[in-house]
Write a protein that holds these residues in place. Structure first.
Motif, PDB file in Angstrom:
ATOM      1  N   PRO A  41       0.826  -1.216   0.000  1.00  0.00           N
ATOM      2  CA  PRO A  41       0.000   0.000   0.000  1.00  0.00           C
ATOM      3  C   PRO A  41       0.856   1.260   0.000  1.00  0.00           C
ATOM      4  O   PRO A  41       1.799   1.385   0.781  1.00  0.00           O
ATOM      5  CB  PRO A  41      -0.794  -0.126   1.302  1.00  0.00           C
ATOM      6  N   GLY A  42       0.552   2.162  -0.915  1.00  0.00           N
ATOM      7  CA  GLY A  42       1.271   3.419  -0.984  1.00  0.00           C
ATOM      8  C   GLY A  42       2.641   3.345  -1.625  1.00  0.00           C
ATOM      9  O   GLY A  42       3.370   4.346  -1.651  1.00  0.00           O
ATOM     10  N   LYS A  43       2.994   2.179  -2.142  1.00  0.00           N
ATOM     11  CA  LYS A  43       4.312   2.018  -2.752  1.00  0.00           C
ATOM     12  C   LYS A  43       4.175   1.572  -4.203  1.00  0.00           C
ATOM     13  O   LYS A  43       3.134   1.067  -4.618  1.00  0.00           O
ATOM     14  CB  LYS A  43       5.151   1.000  -1.975  1.00  0.00           C
ATOM     15  N   GLU A  44       5.252   1.746  -4.952  1.00  0.00           N
ATOM     16  CA  GLU A  44       5.259   1.297  -6.333  1.00  0.00           C
ATOM     17  C   GLU A  44       5.455  -0.219  -6.390  1.00  0.00           C
ATOM     18  O   GLU A  44       6.018  -0.820  -5.480  1.00  0.00           O
ATOM     19  CB  GLU A  44       6.382   2.004  -7.097  1.00  0.00           C
ATOM     20  N   ARG A  45       5.011  -0.792  -7.491  1.00  0.00           N
ATOM     21  CA  ARG A  45       5.231  -2.216  -7.688  1.00  0.00           C
ATOM     22  C   ARG A  45       6.728  -2.477  -7.833  1.00  0.00           C
ATOM     23  O   ARG A  45       7.427  -1.734  -8.524  1.00  0.00           O
ATOM     24  CB  ARG A  45       4.477  -2.681  -8.932  1.00  0.00           C
ATOM     25  N   GLU A  46       7.200  -3.544  -7.184  1.00  0.00           N
ATOM     26  CA  GLU A  46       8.622  -3.838  -7.211  1.00  0.00           C
ATOM     27  C   GLU A  46       8.884  -5.287  -7.608  1.00  0.00           C
ATOM     28  O   GLU A  46       8.074  -6.176  -7.362  1.00  0.00           O
ATOM     29  CB  GLU A  46       9.270  -3.564  -5.843  1.00  0.00           C
ATOM     30  N   PHE A  47      10.034  -5.491  -8.199  1.00  0.00           N
ATOM     31  CA  PHE A  47      10.475  -6.815  -8.612  1.00  0.00           C
ATOM     32  C   PHE A  47      10.768  -7.687  -7.398  1.00  0.00           C
ATOM     33  O   PHE A  47      11.352  -7.216  -6.415  1.00  0.00           O
ATOM     34  CB  PHE A  47      11.725  -6.664  -9.481  1.00  0.00           C
ATOM     35  N   VAL A  48      10.392  -8.962  -7.491  1.00  0.00           N
ATOM     36  CA  VAL A  48      10.691  -9.925  -6.435  1.00  0.00           C
ATOM     37  C   VAL A  48      11.629 -11.016  -6.949  1.00  0.00           C
ATOM     38  O   VAL A  48      12.683 -11.257  -6.375  1.00  0.00           O
ATOM     39  CB  VAL A  48       9.401 -10.563  -5.885  1.00  0.00           C
ATOM     40  N   ALA A  49      11.210 -11.696  -8.027  1.00  0.00           N
ATOM     41  CA  ALA A  49      11.998 -12.820  -8.535  1.00  0.00           C
ATOM     42  C   ALA A  49      11.632 -13.084  -9.986  1.00  0.00           C
ATOM     43  O   ALA A  49      10.537 -12.744 -10.428  1.00  0.00           O
ATOM     44  CB  ALA A  49      11.755 -14.071  -7.691  1.00  0.00           C
ATOM     45  N   ALA A  50      12.562 -13.715 -10.699  1.00  0.00           N
ATOM     46  CA  ALA A  50      12.312 -14.089 -12.087  1.00  0.00           C
ATOM     47  C   ALA A  50      13.019 -15.386 -12.399  1.00  0.00           C
ATOM     48  O   ALA A  50      14.026 -15.731 -11.765  1.00  0.00           O
ATOM     49  CB  ALA A  50      12.784 -12.993 -13.038  1.00  0.00           C
ATOM     50  N   ILE A  51      12.487 -16.091 -13.401  1.00  0.00           N
ATOM     51  CA  ILE A  51      13.069 -17.356 -13.820  1.00  0.00           C
ATOM     52  C   ILE A  51      13.035 -17.418 -15.342  1.00  0.00           C
ATOM     53  O   ILE A  51      12.055 -17.009 -15.971  1.00  0.00           O
ATOM     54  CB  ILE A  51      12.326 -18.538 -13.164  1.00  0.00           C
ATOM     55  N   SER A  52      14.091 -17.937 -15.929  1.00  0.00           N
ATOM     56  CA  SER A  52      14.191 -17.986 -17.381  1.00  0.00           C
ATOM     57  C   SER A  52      13.307 -19.087 -17.958  1.00  0.00           C
ATOM     58  O   SER A  52      12.752 -19.908 -17.232  1.00  0.00           O
ATOM     59  CB  SER A  52      15.638 -18.206 -17.803  1.00  0.00           C
ATOM     60  N   TRP A  53      13.213 -19.130 -19.274  1.00  0.00           N
ATOM     61  CA  TRP A  53      12.260 -19.985 -19.965  1.00  0.00           C
ATOM     62  C   TRP A  53      12.352 -21.455 -19.610  1.00  0.00           C
ATOM     63  O   TRP A  53      11.322 -22.118 -19.470  1.00  0.00           O
ATOM     64  CB  TRP A  53      12.386 -19.790 -21.476  1.00  0.00           C
ATOM     65  N   MET A  54      13.558 -21.985 -19.415  1.00  0.00           N
ATOM     66  CA  MET A  54      13.714 -23.388 -19.059  1.00  0.00           C
ATOM     67  C   MET A  54      14.076 -23.573 -17.597  1.00  0.00           C
ATOM     68  O   MET A  54      14.338 -24.690 -17.152  1.00  0.00           O
ATOM     69  CB  MET A  54      14.784 -24.025 -19.944  1.00  0.00           C
TER      70      MET A  54
END
Length: 124
Positions: A41-54
């Motif tokens: 709440p009250g904050k911008e959306r932020e990155f948490v985690a990502a995973i590549s295609w495979m």
């Protein structure tokens, strides 16, 4: 039409765990990177985690490194986020996103499709 549907959010005490899931449909799941983002709440959306295609490459925000684990099952068109040692500051709406390409990315604009989000609340 691409659809991303998150599940697994809820209320948990600090130090507890939750596992989020995201079911994808609409295009070849295994061709694209997947990511998790969050917005408090009250904050911008932020990155948490990502995973590549495979699944061979992952990336995490410093704030969750060592506590969260992203994984994917291309046979089930599903990406998951295992969250351990949760803290009150992890409270947010968590969003699943599908990348524009196969490689991990942190910027919002690198993701083409977004889910509706699932609420995670961590009580102290």
């Amino acid at each position: 039409q691409v659809q991303l549907v998150e599940s697994g959010g809820g209320l948990v005490q600090a130090g507890g765990s939750l596992r989020l899931s995201c079911a994808a449909s609409g295009r070849t799941f295994s061709s694209y990177a997947m990511g998790w983002f969050r917005q408090a709440p009250g904050k911008e959306r932020e990155f948490v985690a990502a995973i590549s295609w495979m699944g061979g490459s992952t990336r995490y925000a410093d704030s969750v490194k060592g506590r969260f684990t992203i994984s994917r099952d291309n046979a089930k068109n599903t990406v998951r986020l295992q969250m351990n040692s949760l803290k009150p500051e992890d409270t947010a709406v968590y969003y699943c996103a599908q990348g524009r390409g196969p490689f991990t990315a942190q910027a919002n604009e690198e993701y083409a499709y977004w889910g509706q989000g699932t609420q995670v609340t961590v009580s102290s």
